[in-house]
Design a protein around this motif. Structure first.
Motif, PDB file in Angstrom:
ATOM      1  N   GLY A 187     -13.270  62.966  19.437  1.00  0.00           N
ATOM      2  CA  GLY A 187     -12.472  63.774  18.504  1.00  0.00           C
ATOM      3  C   GLY A 187     -11.034  63.334  18.384  1.00  0.00           C
ATOM      4  O   GLY A 187     -10.123  64.144  18.533  1.00  0.00           O
ATOM      5  N   GLY A 188     -10.792  62.064  18.180  1.00  0.00           N
ATOM      6  CA  GLY A 188      -9.441  61.576  17.919  1.00  0.00           C
ATOM      7  C   GLY A 188      -8.687  61.129  19.161  1.00  0.00           C
ATOM      8  O   GLY A 188      -7.578  60.601  19.064  1.00  0.00           O
ATOM      9  N   ALA A 189      -9.260  61.358  20.345  1.00  0.00           N
ATOM     10  CA  ALA A 189      -8.570  60.918  21.580  1.00  0.00           C
ATOM     11  C   ALA A 189      -8.567  59.394  21.655  1.00  0.00           C
ATOM     12  O   ALA A 189      -9.453  58.733  21.106  1.00  0.00           O
ATOM     13  N   THR A 190      -7.547  58.855  22.318  1.00  0.00           N
ATOM     14  CA  THR A 190      -7.476  57.400  22.458  1.00  0.00           C
ATOM     15  C   THR A 190      -7.683  57.007  23.922  1.00  0.00           C
ATOM     16  O   THR A 190      -7.501  57.820  24.828  1.00  0.00           O
ATOM     17  N   ARG A 191      -8.001  55.725  24.111  1.00  0.00           N
ATOM     18  CA  ARG A 191      -8.218  55.194  25.466  1.00  0.00           C
ATOM     19  C   ARG A 191      -7.336  53.952  25.590  1.00  0.00           C
ATOM     20  O   ARG A 191      -7.452  53.029  24.773  1.00  0.00           O
ATOM     21  N   PRO A 192      -6.424  53.930  26.561  1.00  0.00           N
ATOM     22  CA  PRO A 192      -5.569  52.746  26.715  1.00  0.00           C
ATOM     23  C   PRO A 192      -6.392  51.504  27.072  1.00  0.00           C
ATOM     24  O   PRO A 192      -7.325  51.588  27.867  1.00  0.00           O
ATOM     25  N   GLY A 193      -6.044  50.378  26.485  1.00  0.00           N
ATOM     26  CA  GLY A 193      -6.701  49.113  26.814  1.00  0.00           C
ATOM     27  C   GLY A 193      -6.085  48.495  28.062  1.00  0.00           C
ATOM     28  O   GLY A 193      -5.192  49.077  28.697  1.00  0.00           O
ATOM     29  N   SER A 194      -6.520  47.299  28.402  1.00  0.00           N
ATOM     30  CA  SER A 194      -6.139  46.716  29.696  1.00  0.00           C
ATOM     31  C   SER A 194      -4.624  46.565  29.915  1.00  0.00           C
ATOM     32  O   SER A 194      -4.149  46.829  31.026  1.00  0.00           O
ATOM     33  N   PRO A 195      -3.807  46.166  28.907  1.00  0.00           N
ATOM     34  CA  PRO A 195      -2.379  46.030  29.228  1.00  0.00           C
ATOM     35  C   PRO A 195      -1.735  47.363  29.630  1.00  0.00           C
ATOM     36  O   PRO A 195      -0.916  47.421  30.554  1.00  0.00           O
ATOM     37  N   LEU A 196      -2.149  48.443  28.939  1.00  0.00           N
ATOM     38  CA  LEU A 196      -1.602  49.762  29.296  1.00  0.00           C
ATOM     39  C   LEU A 196      -2.138  50.234  30.642  1.00  0.00           C
ATOM     40  O   LEU A 196      -1.428  50.903  31.409  1.00  0.00           O
ATOM     41  N   VAL A 197      -3.358  49.836  30.952  1.00  0.00           N
ATOM     42  CA  VAL A 197      -3.932  50.177  32.267  1.00  0.00           C
ATOM     43  C   VAL A 197      -3.086  49.532  33.372  1.00  0.00           C
ATOM     44  O   VAL A 197      -2.791  50.148  34.400  1.00  0.00           O
ATOM     45  N   LEU A 198      -2.635  48.311  33.137  1.00  0.00           N
ATOM     46  CA  LEU A 198      -1.797  47.631  34.142  1.00  0.00           C
ATOM     47  C   LEU A 198      -0.445  48.328  34.263  1.00  0.00           C
ATOM     48  O   LEU A 198       0.038  48.582  35.375  1.00  0.00           O
ATOM     49  N   LEU A 199       0.174  48.638  33.127  1.00  0.00           N
ATOM     50  CA  LEU A 199       1.501  49.282  33.163  1.00  0.00           C
ATOM     51  C   LEU A 199       1.408  50.640  33.875  1.00  0.00           C
ATOM     52  O   LEU A 199       2.226  50.958  34.750  1.00  0.00           O
ATOM     53  N   GLU A 200       0.413  51.426  33.474  1.00  0.00           N
ATOM     54  CA  GLU A 200       0.281  52.763  34.074  1.00  0.00           C
ATOM     55  C   GLU A 200      -0.108  52.650  35.548  1.00  0.00           C
ATOM     56  O   GLU A 200       0.353  53.441  36.372  1.00  0.00           O
ATOM     57  N   GLY A 201      -0.932  51.651  35.868  1.00  0.00           N
ATOM     58  CA  GLY A 201      -1.381  51.464  37.253  1.00  0.00           C
ATOM     59  C   GLY A 201      -0.205  51.203  38.181  1.00  0.00           C
ATOM     60  O   GLY A 201      -0.120  51.769  39.275  1.00  0.00           O
TER      61      GLY A 201
END
Ligand SMILES: C[S@@+](CC[C@H](N)C(=O)[O-])C[C@H]1O[C@@H](n2cnc3c(N)ncnc32)[C@H](O)[C@@H]1O
Length: 422
Positions: A66-80
């Motif tokens: 329903g419109g939610a987004t999922r961060p891809g790998s670069p954002l996963v690294l930044l957030e990690g």
């Protein structure tokens, strides 16, 4: 380019598929475990690391919720990294700073533009151009520059490379060798579509350099003529043979392959972890056990060999799941197989546990603690004695550690495989 991995400004986001989401979950959890391990020393106040995402894509997916987004790998690294730093500093008297540089690149300029605007509208926008570097280019072309960048920051080259190629040919083996020869503390997570390679072989394959680097030579191709008619065992033997070739050609000491099936294009993908460090491999195995996700491991879990393994034929077992039932089977098998291996290796009368872990490192889905459990049982049965790092002897059955040494008793019992428990 496949629709699931196409990003363009103003266009709808690609929908994330379940297997890609699983892969990102493994990266998320591995980062957490990684930083907990490498920054465990409470006196340490700085950790220098470079995170490279050389097939970074556009940074965001439609999560199909329903419109939610999922961060891809670069954002996963930044957030990690941000999450790891916050977690490490909880209750720490001397705060630690993770001094991370992020090198994100993709062969497509439109994907990188999409990533740039995704980062600009995120909490990481201030780091664009300072610790976050974006570059259009092919991985193999950019690699020498990346290696220079990493070594200039730290000679040991502490880094993690996410090499999430779509097919199999964009990460050449010579690039892997370059990486492992230049950076002592590098770890790689490599995606490799083994089935895309096998499908490419078709009916009239010939040896060419793109596939020869993965062990697809005349001998492989002649066996492939038989293998390809056996959808289960023949194909998995071909898959394991390719893995074996990657393992030996990559230049990495430790190679841990996991298989993941893409339901949409009915293909097996490999997500492999490569490193020079046994402890790193152990941590990654731990993540797979913990997530018990849809990853599979080719062959048995206990002690196995890549390539052709007669036991796969005997047991028809070509896939091993990371679920508790499989763990129980694996431990039972280890209890019967490990004593013989230890006995073979202990020839001089003793064997450092760390050496054992390194020797069998590429041949088991067992974590170090699983192996310690089995060694502990051997010691409780007085099949082996254990010497501590300070020279003292451990009481039989006491917990085993990596810095212990296994010693053959003065009057050794003859190691026979123990009968499997019912
Ligand atoms: C599977 S997608 C990456 C998805 C991304 N890692 C994620 O999890 O969000 C593969 C990306 O690699 C890029 N690509 C293809 N060939 C490449 C090459 N030789 N070097 C670098 N990038 C490449 C594609 O444009 C695509 O964006």
């Amino acid at each position: 380019m496949v629709k699931n991995f196409t990003w363009r400004a103003g266009s709808v986001l690609p929908k994330i598929e379940e297997h890609s989401d699983r892969k990102l979950q493994v990266i998320e959890r591995y980062l957490e475990v990684y930083f907990d391990t490498v920054a465990a020393n409470p006196r340490q106040d700085r950790l220098n690391i470079t995170l490279v995402d050389a097939f970074c894509g556009g940074g965001l997916y439609d999560a199909c919720q329903g419109g939610a987004t999922r961060p891809g790998s670069p954002l996963v690294l930044l957030e990690g990294v941000r999450r790891a730093e916050a977690k490490l500093n909880l209750g720490r008297i001397k705060p630690i700073r993770i001094d991370a540089d992020f090198l994100f690149s993709d062969a497509r300029a439109d994907h990188l533009e999409h990533l740039q605007s995704t980062i600009q509208s995120s909490e990481f926008s201030d780091s664009l151009g300072s610790s976050i570097h974006l570059k259009v280019g092919k991985f193999s072309d950019l690699l020498p520059e990346y290696i220079r960048h990493i070594r200039a920051r730290q000679t040991a080259g502490r880094s993690i490379f996410i090499l999430d190629q779509f097919g199999y040919s964009d990460v050449p083996m010579r690039s892997m060798q370059q990486l492992f020869a230049s950076l002592k503390k590098v770890e790689v997570l490599l995606t490799f579509s083994i089935d895309a390679l096998l499908n490419y072989l078709g009916d009239n394959p010939s040896v060419e350099s793109t596939i020869a680097q993965f062990g697809v030579d005349t001998s492989f191709l002649s066996k492939w003529q038989d293998w390809k008619f056996d959808a289960a065992l023949g194909r998995s033997t071909a898959q394991r043979t390719i893995m074996e070739s990657i393992a030996s050609q990559s230049g990495a000491k430790f190679f841990t392959p996991f298989m993941l099936r893409s339901p949409s294009d009915h293909r097996w993908m490999m997500l492999a972890h490569l490193s020079q460090n046994q402890a790193a491999r152990d941590k990654m195995l731990g993540v797979h056990w913990e997530l018990q996700n849809s990853f599979k491991h080719m062959g048995r879990g206990s002690l196995y060999q890549l390539g052709f393994d007669q036991r796969c034929i005997e047991s028809s077992a070509s896939l091993f799941n990371f679920v508790e039932g499989d763990r129980a089977t694996m431990i039972t098998e280890l209890e019967s197989e490990l004593p013989r291996r230890v006995f073979d290796l202990i020839r001089g009368g003793e064997l450092a546990v760390q050496s054992l872990l390194e020797i069998i490192g590429n041949q088991t889905a067992a974590t170090n603690s699983d192996l310690f459990l089995v060694l502990g049982a051997l010691s409780a049965d007085r099949d082996i004695e254990i010497r501590k790092s300070n020279g003292g002897m451990k009481r039989p059955g006491t917990a085993i550690a990596a810095n212990d040494t296994l010693i053959l008793p003065v009057q050794p019992k003859f190691f026979l495989p123990k009968p499997a428990r019912k």
